[in-house]
Design a protein around this motif. Sequence first.
Motif, mmCIF file in Angstrom:
data_model
loop_
_atom_site.group_PDB
_atom_site.id
_atom_site.type_symbol
_atom_site.label_atom_id
_atom_site.label_comp_id
_atom_site.label_asym_id
_atom_site.label_seq_id
_atom_site.Cartn_x
_atom_site.Cartn_y
_atom_site.Cartn_z
ATOM 1 N N PRO A 257 19.904 4.899 15.511
ATOM 2 C CA PRO A 257 18.528 5.086 15.167
ATOM 3 C C PRO A 257 17.570 3.645 14.859
ATOM 4 O O PRO A 257 18.130 2.527 14.951
ATOM 5 N N VAL A 258 16.524 3.895 15.262
ATOM 6 C CA VAL A 258 15.619 2.727 15.140
ATOM 7 C C VAL A 258 15.097 2.346 13.451
ATOM 8 O O VAL A 258 14.430 3.341 12.927
ATOM 9 N N PRO A 259 15.204 1.105 13.328
ATOM 10 C CA PRO A 259 14.984 0.830 11.687
ATOM 11 C C PRO A 259 13.648 0.717 11.662
ATOM 12 O O PRO A 259 12.847 0.403 12.541
ATOM 13 N N VAL A 260 12.980 1.510 10.696
ATOM 14 C CA VAL A 260 11.443 1.310 10.415
ATOM 15 C C VAL A 260 11.362 1.184 8.993
ATOM 16 O O VAL A 260 11.983 1.335 8.098
ATOM 17 N N CYS A 261 9.952 0.506 8.741
ATOM 18 C CA CYS A 261 9.863 0.133 7.139
ATOM 19 C C CYS A 261 8.478 0.524 7.243
ATOM 20 O O CYS A 261 7.567 0.446 7.979
ATOM 21 N N SER A 262 8.008 1.430 5.849
ATOM 22 C CA SER A 262 6.775 1.738 5.576
ATOM 23 C C SER A 262 6.282 1.377 4.287
ATOM 24 O O SER A 262 7.041 1.096 3.280
ATOM 25 N N GLY A 263 4.862 1.285 4.327
ATOM 26 C CA GLY A 263 4.406 0.641 3.110
ATOM 27 C C GLY A 263 3.884 2.034 2.446
ATOM 28 O O GLY A 263 3.818 3.301 2.620
ATOM 29 N N LYS A 264 2.893 1.927 1.218
ATOM 30 C CA LYS A 264 2.487 2.968 0.475
ATOM 31 C C LYS A 264 1.189 3.438 1.192
ATOM 32 O O LYS A 264 0.613 2.948 2.093
ATOM 33 N N LEU A 265 1.063 4.741 1.057
ATOM 34 C CA LEU A 265 -0.196 5.649 1.473
ATOM 35 C C LEU A 265 -1.332 4.983 0.446
ATOM 36 O O LEU A 265 -1.233 5.086 -0.593
ATOM 37 N N GLU A 266 -2.417 4.692 1.269
ATOM 38 C CA GLU A 266 -3.671 4.358 0.545
ATOM 39 C C GLU A 266 -4.599 5.218 0.960
ATOM 40 O O GLU A 266 -4.978 5.308 2.332
ATOM 41 N N THR A 267 -5.449 6.102 0.090
ATOM 42 C CA THR A 267 -6.410 6.936 0.472
ATOM 43 C C THR A 267 -7.966 6.432 -0.264
ATOM 44 O O THR A 267 -7.869 6.207 -1.285
ATOM 45 N N ASP A 268 -8.877 6.528 0.548
ATOM 46 C CA ASP A 268 -10.377 6.115 -0.004
ATOM 47 C C ASP A 268 -11.176 7.528 0.133
ATOM 48 O O ASP A 268 -11.372 8.002 1.204
ATOM 49 N N THR A 269 -11.550 7.996 -0.978
ATOM 50 C CA THR A 269 -12.368 8.894 -0.943
ATOM 51 C C THR A 269 -13.739 8.803 -0.835
ATOM 52 O O THR A 269 -14.747 9.453 -0.666
ATOM 53 N N ASN A 270 -14.112 7.511 -0.922
ATOM 54 C CA ASN A 270 -15.699 6.941 -1.017
ATOM 55 C C ASN A 270 -16.311 6.758 0.257
ATOM 56 O O ASN A 270 -17.457 7.036 0.479
ATOM 57 N N GLU A 271 -15.355 6.835 1.370
ATOM 58 C CA GLU A 271 -16.124 6.625 2.669
ATOM 59 C C GLU A 271 -15.241 7.620 3.596
ATOM 60 O O GLU A 271 -14.856 7.193 4.571
ATOM 61 N N GLY A 272 -15.652 8.876 3.476
ATOM 62 C CA GLY A 272 -15.321 9.745 4.152
ATOM 63 C C GLY A 272 -13.884 10.248 4.368
ATOM 64 O O GLY A 272 -13.355 10.947 5.168
ATOM 65 N N CYS A 273 -13.274 10.182 3.075
ATOM 66 C CA CYS A 273 -11.890 10.485 2.813
ATOM 67 C C CYS A 273 -10.760 10.090 4.023
ATOM 68 O O CYS A 273 -10.535 10.960 4.909
ATOM 69 N N TYR A 274 -10.390 9.051 4.000
ATOM 70 C CA TYR A 274 -9.412 8.606 5.109
ATOM 71 C C TYR A 274 -8.214 8.028 4.436
ATOM 72 O O TYR A 274 -8.321 7.607 3.220
ATOM 73 N N THR A 275 -7.333 8.025 5.119
ATOM 74 C CA THR A 275 -5.716 7.331 4.315
ATOM 75 C C THR A 275 -5.124 6.573 5.582
ATOM 76 O O THR A 275 -5.202 6.474 6.699
ATOM 77 N N VAL A 276 -4.535 5.307 4.997
ATOM 78 C CA VAL A 276 -4.184 4.194 5.670
ATOM 79 C C VAL A 276 -2.808 4.250 5.412
ATOM 80 O O VAL A 276 -2.303 4.146 4.217
ATOM 81 N N VAL A 277 -1.733 3.959 6.599
ATOM 82 C CA VAL A 277 -0.337 3.601 6.130
ATOM 83 C C VAL A 277 0.113 2.723 7.163
ATOM 84 O O VAL A 277 -0.438 2.640 8.310
ATOM 85 N N ASP A 278 1.097 1.761 6.702
ATOM 86 C CA ASP A 278 1.585 0.771 7.602
ATOM 87 C C ASP A 278 3.034 1.273 8.060
ATOM 88 O O ASP A 278 3.751 1.521 7.081
#
Length: 316
Positions: free
Chosen positions: A87-108
Motif C-alpha cells: 500500500p501507498v503511505p499517505v498522510c492527511s491533515g484536518k478538514l477545514e471548512t469556511d462558510t463565509n466565502e461560498g462554503c468550501y472545504t480544504v484538506v491536505d
Amino acid sequence: MSSTCSGQDVVQQVDQFWSMLDDLSQNDPASYRKFIEKHMKEGAEFSAPPELDSCLYTDIVGPKKGSLYINICSWKRVPAPQDPSRPVPVCSGKLETDTNEGCYTVVDVAFNPAVLQESQKDKTEIYLLALSFAKQQHGLRLSQKYEVVSCSPKSSPNDFHRRLGFSQWPNNFKQQDTASQTPAALLQQISSLRSETQDQQPVAQIIPKAAEHKKKDLIQVISSTFVQPQKPDYQLEVKNDTAGVPRSVELTVELPKVSSMLECQLSISKDDALLEVEDVYYLHVDFPKMVNEDTASAIFDKKKRRLTLRVDALEP
C-alpha cells in the motif's frame, strides 16, 4: 533473568558505540565529522516541512454539499512504499471548512517525494488516490468530476503546515557547529531530531501494513492501511440497431473479488460512469456516446462475478 541479561547487553553495546566514536573523533577527525554530518543531514531532512505539489477541485455531494479543495503535498516524513505491491503511505491533515466565502472545504494529503516523482509525467493515479483517500478518511461523497487548479483558498505554507501538524525548527538549532561539539552532544542532537518530530504526529498517518491486518476500528485512524484499489477488466460497447443507429451503451466489468451487488457503488451521468468497491476496485470510464442516465439498469451475475450496465443512448 533473561530480562536482566538483555539489559546488560544493551548497556554493553552502547558503551562500545561511545568508545568507538571517541576513538574516531581522536584518531580520524575527518571521518568522525563526516559520520556526524551525514546523520545530522538525515535528521534535518526528516524534519523538513511539507511542500505543496498540486491542487484538485471537486464538488462534495454528501453528506452536505459544498466545494472541496485537495492540496497534494510532498513530505519526507511520509514513508516511501516498501515495494510496488505494498500500500501507498499517505498522510492527511484536518478538514477545514469556511462558510463565509461560498462554503468550501480544504484538506491536505501528503505523499513521500519519491511517490510524486515517479508519477511526474502523469499524475492521474495520484489524483485518484488522493480523492479516494479523502472519501474514505473523512466520509465524503464526491462528484465524479475533478479539475486541477493552481491553488486553493488558505493554501499558504503556514496554512497547510498547521493543518498537517508541522512545526518549524528554530533557526539557532540549524546553525550550531558540529566540529566543536563532543560525540555525546552531537548524538543527542541527532536523537532529538527524530524524537521531537515523532512527537508532532499529523492528524492521520497511514503506515504501510499488509492488507490482511487492516482493522475497521475508529482507533485505527492514526495508524491504518490505505489500500490502493485496482482497475478491473472491462468492456465498453455501443449497441446499434439494424440501421446502424446507436441505441444503447453497454459496460461489462469483471469483478472476481466481489460476491454481491451491495458491495458496489455505481453512479453515472450523461457522459461517464464511476464504479467503486471500497479498497478493492475503482473504475471511471467516459461513454463514447451521450446517454440518458434515467434509463440505466445494472445486473450482477454472482456466478460469473460480472457486472453489466446498460443505458440508452441519446438520439443525435
